[in-house]
Scaffold this motif. Structure first.
Motif, PDB file in Angstrom:
ATOM      1  N   LYS A   1       0.572  -1.361   0.110  1.00 28.63           N
ATOM      2  CA  LYS A   1       0.099   0.104  -0.059  1.00 28.63           C
ATOM      3  C   LYS A   1       0.843   1.484  -0.226  1.00 28.63           C
ATOM      4  CE  LYS A   1      -4.231  -1.950   1.635  1.00 28.63           C
ATOM      5  NZ  LYS A   1      -4.373  -2.412   2.425  1.00 28.63           N
ATOM      6  N   PRO A   2       1.899   1.385   0.907  1.00 31.37           N
ATOM      7  CA  PRO A   2       3.015   2.889   0.646  1.00 31.37           C
ATOM      8  C   PRO A   2       3.510   2.669  -0.605  1.00 31.37           C
ATOM      9  CG  PRO A   2       2.991   1.458   2.923  1.00 31.37           C
ATOM     10  CD  PRO A   2       2.698   0.833   1.754  1.00 31.37           C
ATOM     11  N   CYS A   3       3.838   1.804  -1.344  1.00 29.84           N
ATOM     12  CA  CYS A   3       3.999   1.138  -2.721  1.00 29.84           C
ATOM     13  C   CYS A   3       3.586   2.016  -3.706  1.00 29.84           C
ATOM     14  CB  CYS A   3       4.759   0.545  -3.074  1.00 29.84           C
ATOM     15  SG  CYS A   3       6.251  -0.200  -2.154  1.00 29.84           S
ATOM     16  N   PHE A   4       2.468   1.564  -3.311  1.00 28.42           N
ATOM     17  CA  PHE A   4       1.067   2.601  -4.213  1.00 28.42           C
ATOM     18  C   PHE A   4       1.048   3.729  -3.925  1.00 28.42           C
ATOM     19  CE2 PHE A   4      -2.902   3.105  -5.276  1.00 28.42           C
ATOM     20  CZ  PHE A   4      -3.899   3.433  -6.650  1.00 28.42           C
ATOM     21  N   LEU A   5       0.794   4.291  -3.022  1.00 29.59           N
ATOM     22  CA  LEU A   5       0.271   5.558  -2.380  1.00 29.59           C
ATOM     23  C   LEU A   5       1.494   6.709  -3.149  1.00 29.59           C
ATOM     24  CD1 LEU A   5      -1.432   5.475   1.019  1.00 29.59           C
ATOM     25  CD2 LEU A   5      -2.493   5.555  -0.906  1.00 29.59           C
ATOM     26  N   SER A   6       3.046   6.393  -3.162  1.00 21.81           N
ATOM     27  CA  SER A   6       3.832   7.120  -3.249  1.00 21.81           C
ATOM     28  C   SER A   6       3.580   7.701  -4.788  1.00 21.81           C
ATOM     29  CB  SER A   6       4.545   6.032  -3.382  1.00 21.81           C
ATOM     30  OG  SER A   6       4.734   5.421  -4.740  1.00 21.81           O
ATOM     31  N   MET A   7       2.516   6.524  -5.509  1.00 24.32           N
ATOM     32  CA  MET A   7       2.024   7.289  -6.478  1.00 24.32           C
ATOM     33  C   MET A   7       1.467   8.928  -7.171  1.00 24.32           C
ATOM     34  SD  MET A   7       3.408   5.335  -8.983  1.00 24.32           S
ATOM     35  CE  MET A   7       3.318   2.970  -9.011  1.00 24.32           C
ATOM     36  N   SER A   8       1.270   9.181  -6.052  1.00 28.28           N
ATOM     37  CA  SER A   8       0.586  10.565  -5.847  1.00 28.28           C
ATOM     38  C   SER A   8       0.997  11.712  -5.650  1.00 28.28           C
ATOM     39  CB  SER A   8      -0.054  10.198  -3.872  1.00 28.28           C
ATOM     40  OG  SER A   8       0.525  10.304  -3.287  1.00 28.28           O
ATOM     41  N   GLY A   9       2.577  11.416  -5.873  1.00 27.69           N
ATOM     42  CA  GLY A   9       3.936  12.541  -5.395  1.00 27.69           C
ATOM     43  C   GLY A   9       4.376  13.240  -6.541  1.00 27.69           C
ATOM     44  N   PHE A  10       3.709  12.538  -8.237  1.00 22.62           N
ATOM     45  CA  PHE A  10       3.889  12.684  -9.550  1.00 22.62           C
ATOM     46  C   PHE A  10       3.215  13.316  -9.927  1.00 22.62           C
ATOM     47  CE2 PHE A  10       6.465   9.193  -8.486  1.00 22.62           C
ATOM     48  CZ  PHE A  10       7.499   9.022  -8.281  1.00 22.62           C
ATOM     49  N   PRO A  11       2.821  14.403 -10.696  1.00 23.45           N
ATOM     50  CA  PRO A  11       2.288  15.394 -11.546  1.00 23.45           C
ATOM     51  C   PRO A  11       1.399  13.811 -12.238  1.00 23.45           C
ATOM     52  CG  PRO A  11       4.425  15.868 -11.878  1.00 23.45           C
ATOM     53  CD  PRO A  11       4.186  14.795 -11.356  1.00 23.45           C
TER      54      PRO A  11
ATOM     55  N   GLU B   1      14.911  -6.337  -6.815  1.00 20.37           N
ATOM     56  CA  GLU B   1      14.607  -7.678  -6.923  1.00 20.37           C
ATOM     57  C   GLU B   1      13.130  -8.068  -6.207  1.00 20.37           C
ATOM     58  OE1 GLU B   1      18.388 -10.870  -8.388  1.00 20.37           O
ATOM     59  OE2 GLU B   1      17.792 -10.156  -6.452  1.00 20.37           O
ATOM     60  N   VAL B   2      14.059  -7.957  -5.086  1.00 17.48           N
ATOM     61  CA  VAL B   2      12.443  -7.721  -4.332  1.00 17.48           C
ATOM     62  C   VAL B   2      11.612  -6.169  -5.085  1.00 17.48           C
ATOM     63  CG1 VAL B   2      11.274  -7.549  -1.808  1.00 17.48           C
ATOM     64  CG2 VAL B   2      13.330  -8.776  -2.075  1.00 17.48           C
ATOM     65  N   ALA B   3      12.080  -5.101  -4.886  1.00 19.48           N
ATOM     66  CA  ALA B   3      11.118  -4.111  -5.546  1.00 19.48           C
ATOM     67  C   ALA B   3      10.480  -4.665  -6.938  1.00 19.48           C
ATOM     68  CB  ALA B   3      11.835  -2.735  -5.525  1.00 19.48           C
ATOM     69  N   ILE B   4      11.147  -5.040  -7.332  1.00 20.15           N
ATOM     70  CA  ILE B   4      10.158  -5.498  -9.371  1.00 20.15           C
ATOM     71  C   ILE B   4       9.155  -6.017  -8.798  1.00 20.15           C
ATOM     72  CG2 ILE B   4      10.645  -6.260 -11.287  1.00 20.15           C
ATOM     73  CD1 ILE B   4      14.068  -5.839 -10.988  1.00 20.15           C
ATOM     74  N   ASP B   5       9.505  -7.191  -7.778  1.00 18.11           N
ATOM     75  CA  ASP B   5       7.778  -8.144  -7.269  1.00 18.11           C
ATOM     76  C   ASP B   5       7.710  -7.552  -7.007  1.00 18.11           C
ATOM     77  OD1 ASP B   5      10.029 -10.685  -8.348  1.00 18.11           O
ATOM     78  OD2 ASP B   5      10.638 -11.189  -6.506  1.00 18.11           O
ATOM     79  N   TYR B   6       7.294  -6.800  -6.249  1.00 22.77           N
ATOM     80  CA  TYR B   6       6.710  -5.803  -5.864  1.00 22.77           C
ATOM     81  C   TYR B   6       5.590  -4.866  -6.557  1.00 22.77           C
ATOM     82  CZ  TYR B   6       7.475  -5.457  -1.108  1.00 22.77           C
ATOM     83  OH  TYR B   6       8.032  -5.640   0.651  1.00 22.77           O
ATOM     84  N   LEU B   7       6.785  -4.428  -7.523  1.00 27.61           N
ATOM     85  CA  LEU B   7       5.764  -3.635  -9.042  1.00 27.61           C
ATOM     86  C   LEU B   7       4.999  -4.372  -9.480  1.00 27.61           C
ATOM     87  CD1 LEU B   7       5.831  -1.069 -10.608  1.00 27.61           C
ATOM     88  CD2 LEU B   7       7.667  -2.043 -11.428  1.00 27.61           C
ATOM     89  N   GLU B   8       5.358  -5.762  -9.992  1.00 24.31           N
ATOM     90  CA  GLU B   8       4.547  -6.445 -10.854  1.00 24.31           C
ATOM     91  C   GLU B   8       2.659  -6.639  -9.997  1.00 24.31           C
ATOM     92  OE1 GLU B   8       5.295  -7.754 -13.618  1.00 24.31           O
ATOM     93  OE2 GLU B   8       7.031  -7.886 -14.176  1.00 24.31           O
TER      94      GLU B   8
END
Length: 754
Positions: free
Chosen positions: A402-412, A444-451
């Motif tokens: 969830k924090p990873c997804f919410l970080s998207m709010s920081g971009f235009p 590598e873990v972060a890439i799994d998070y993104l997928e």
């Protein structure tokens, strides 16, 4: 999720420091206590539903953030002081924090020790305050009548349902929330062809609070409309096994279609799959899901993924909703109407919500222009109708995502994320949980998070590399609106996208994003003070030799003169290296740049101006997969053949703005790029190119940009069986003609894959 991300970040910070060197005695013991409390908070936040300990989440967040700040600040002081005796973190500095966190821990323990059903209440301001079933019904209602742009999809689904094989086939429809999956399934379910083809049709809606008994009852309700064998009042007396037997008994010998709508997980599918037997008579199950992973799990062969509407079909849908089936609209509204549709980014749900709003405003250009200008505000003002539907996908995410997804709010708005930069942000924020499983690195873990959110259709993979890796990604505007709302509500981030000066109001958050056109540097310096993590600019040669960072995976912006054997020995696990030569003329020794000891190096970029250095003076490691040379002057094509071609694992080669000593590149018969899949040449003076398909046998993509002197592409490249595309941008006419001839020749031979 601000509390969760703060706790994870604290744990990561405590894990990343060499405390056995920096801190001793009581200080180390106190830090261990701090970590133990943080781990307890993580466990509780993982196990409890959002909002269960709402009253304490803010306290947890503040205490964890304060503790991390002190640890980070003191550690930085120690490093910058270049002496372990300066600024050492005393355990007295931490005692008040540990006491505060321990008090909160006791309060949490008191809550969890009681019966949660009696003591705890869900947060009233949560996006998912109503039941999942209610949202499913709401989604159906909003999607009802969305027919534009799905005619082709409907034809495909009907053929899948009525065609071969005779075995029970699972047909899946996947896509993001609000894209029209349920509508498509309903149109197929009600289609006359389907009604005549199947003996029995049943529709089952799955909610997030899955109950197998409810599925059985819904299926029986549909089945027994035609076969009245048992009265509904008898169902209560049966257990689940008896109900399942009854379903199978009444399906036996009949060709059936069962729609399983809005399924969320593989476990749910496993629970219901066995209910519906295979009688080898052409029966079908039609499954809809937001989770691509679930669709692939149910049937990996042919999942049907729905796409966003194009402008034409989006405009037709808007007209359908506002003006009726005849689309009798004032001509002056068409241009502004299509502008509104474009802003909806092809999502039927958004178009439907906006259409309902347009139905209530004046049908004038001015009225519609105002809607176009305030589209975001209109969407945000309908959380129950629009954002709440999409919120289901977010709330179904595991807590650590969830924090990873919410970080998207920081971009235009409409921002396209470079995957590498995005996952570096997540790592820097402490969102990525270190794991020892399979020996994976944080990246590598972060890439799994993104997928994962991509599979859930929360994030869109905009561009992938030839090997399937995600190069860039983005987020739909409507999901971004949800993201902004959720980030503000949970105090994950403060986002300002309207003001050109900083607001005077103080915000109790740790992250700020200012997305207006400009802010003054003076405002920045007055408003904010923050301590940065250690950066390369803090050192001279700039000290770089004496710094050992065995876990460092990427180093960028380092000068050529700083790249010595001593430096490379201190970064043995580096994966990506970017070296710059300053723009001004500098005396660069023609020494060997020996990177052969960097056995984990996968990507190397070199930026240089006025730089003349033989490529054969680079010592590349055999692990190298991607090589990019930029503004590299006067190299010899023969060096490419003798040096770069020898790299056994090289998959990408990019030469940009690289004038060469000669304009001929002739590859001998025995020379071979064994693994090369992408070759990009940009602004080179290459004129004559001789090569065969044997020289680059695994090439997938050839890109030529501004190679205006190139006469032609080697004709034999058409024989490369793996070649998928040839791209030319601003090249010579003869080179373009040669590319077309290659494609045409392959088409004539029946090879239309190029």
């Amino acid at each position: 999720m601000a509390a969760y991300s703060a706790v994870i970040s604290l744990i990561q910070s405590l894990d990343e420091r060499n405390f056995h060197e920096l801190f001793h005695g009581h200080t180390a013991e106190t830090l261990d206590s701090l970590r133990a409390i943080a781990e307890y908070f993580q466990k509780v936040l993982d196990e409890f539903e959002p909002g269960k300990i709402k009253s304490l989440e803010e306290k947890i967040r503040d205490a964890a953030s304060e503790a991390e700040d002190i640890v980070e600040l003191k550690t930085r002081q120690i490093i910058k002081g270049r002496s372990w005796m300066f600024g050492i973190l005393q355990h007295q500095d931490l005692l008040p924090l540990v006491e505060k966190m321990d008090t909160i821990k006791k309060q949490v323990m008191e809550i969890v020790s009681h019966d949660a059903d009696q003591i705890l209440e869900l947060s009233g301001d949560s996006m998912i305050g109503t039941s999942s079933t209610s949202y499913a019904m709401l989604s159906d209602k909003l999607e009802d009548g969305i027919v534009q742009g799905i005619d082709d999809d409907l034809e495909i689904i009907i053929k899948r349902l009525t065609g071969p094989p005779s075995d029970l086939d699972i047909v899946t429809i996947s896509g993001m929330g609000g894209i029209g999956k349920t509508t498509l399934a309903r149109k197929a379910y009600d289609h006359l062809t389907i009604r005549y083809h199947f003996d029995i049709l049943a529709w089952v809606t799955i909610s997030q609070e899955f109950r197998c008994r409810n599925v059985l009852l819904e299926a029986l309700h549909c089945i027994l409309k035609k076969i009245d064998i048992v009265n509904a009042r008898d169902y209560d007396k049966m257990d689940d096994n008896e109900l399942a037997d009854l379903v199978q008994k009444n399906l036996k010998g009949r060709r059936y279609l069962v729609v399983v709508d809005d399924i969320w997980s593989r476990d749910v599918w496993d629970s219901i799959r066995g209910i519906f037997p295979n009688y080898n008579n052409g029966s079908r199950i039609l499954l809809t899901t937001r989770e691509t992973e679930v669709a692939m799990y149910a049937n990996a062969c042919r999942p049907h993924e729905m796409n966003l509407l194009d402008l034409e079909n989006g405009w037709k849908l808007l007209c359908d909703k506002v003006f009726g089936p005849k689309h009798d609209h004032p001509p002056e509204l068409e241009e502004i109407g299509k502008e509104i549709v474009e802003k909806c980014r092809g999502l039927p749900l958004t178009i439907s919500v906006i259409a309902r709003h347009l139905s209530k405003v004046a049908r004038t250009f001015e009225g519609w222009k105002d809607v176009a200008q305030t589209l975001s505000e209109i969407i945000a003002s309908h959380p129950d109708k629009c954002l709440g539907v999409l919120g289901l996908s977010y709330h179904h995410l595991p807590n650590h995502l969830k924090p990873c997804f919410l970080s998207m709010s920081g971009f235009p708005e409409d921002f396209q994320f470079e995957t590498l930069i995005l996952i570096q942000l997540w790592i820097a924020e402490g969102f990525i949980i270190r794991t020892s499983e399979n020996g994976k690195s944080l990246e590598e873990v972060a890439i799994d998070y993104l997928e994962d959110p991509i599979s859930r259709n929360l994030i869109q993979a905009r561009e992938r590399r030839f090997n399937g890796e995600i190069k860039t990604c983005g987020i739909h505007d409507l999901l971004r609106e949800f993201c902004l709302t959720e980030a503000e509500m949970t105090k994950h981030m403060y986002v300002n996208r309207t003001y050109h000066t900083f607001p005077t109001q103080m915000h109790n958050v740790r992250r700020f994003s200012f997305q207006a056109l400009s802010y003054s540097a003076d405002d920045c310096s007055k408003r904010f003070f923050y301590s940065c993590n250690f950066t390369w600019e803090d050192m001279d040669d700039e000290e770089l030799e004496h710094l050992g960072m065995p876990n460092l995976e990427e180093l960028s912006g380092v000068c050529f003169n700083s790249c010595t054997n001593e430096v490379f020995s201190g970064i043995p696990n580096i994966k990506r290296l970017i070296i710059h030569v300053p723009h001004f003329r500098e005396i660069i020794p023609h020494r060997l740049l020996d990177m052969s000891r960097l056995t984990k190096l996968e990507a190397f970029k070199f930026y240089a101006t006025f730089f003349q250095h033989p490529i054969k003076r680079f010592g590349f490691p055999t692990s190298l997969r991607r090589l990019s040379l930029n503004f590299y002057h006067d190299f010899d094509w023969a060096d490419i053949s003798s040096t770069v071609m020898m790299l056994p694992n090289l998959e990408e080669l990019k030469l940009k703005h690289c004038p060469t000593m000669s304009d001929e590149w002739i590859l001998c018969d025995e020379g071979k790029f064994k693994s090369l899949k992408l070759l990009l040449l940009s602004l080179t003076n290459l004129a004559r190119w001789e090569a065969s398909s044997n020289n680059i046998p695994n090439l997938k993509r050839l890109v030529l940009k501004k190679c205006r002197g190139l006469q032609e592409i080697p004709a034999d490249f058409g024989e490369i069986c793996t070649l998928e595309s040839i791209e030319l941008h601003d090249c010579s006419t003869t080179a373009e003609d040669s590319a077309r001839n290659i494609v045409q020749e392959q088409d004539d031979m029946g090879n239309n894959f190029l």
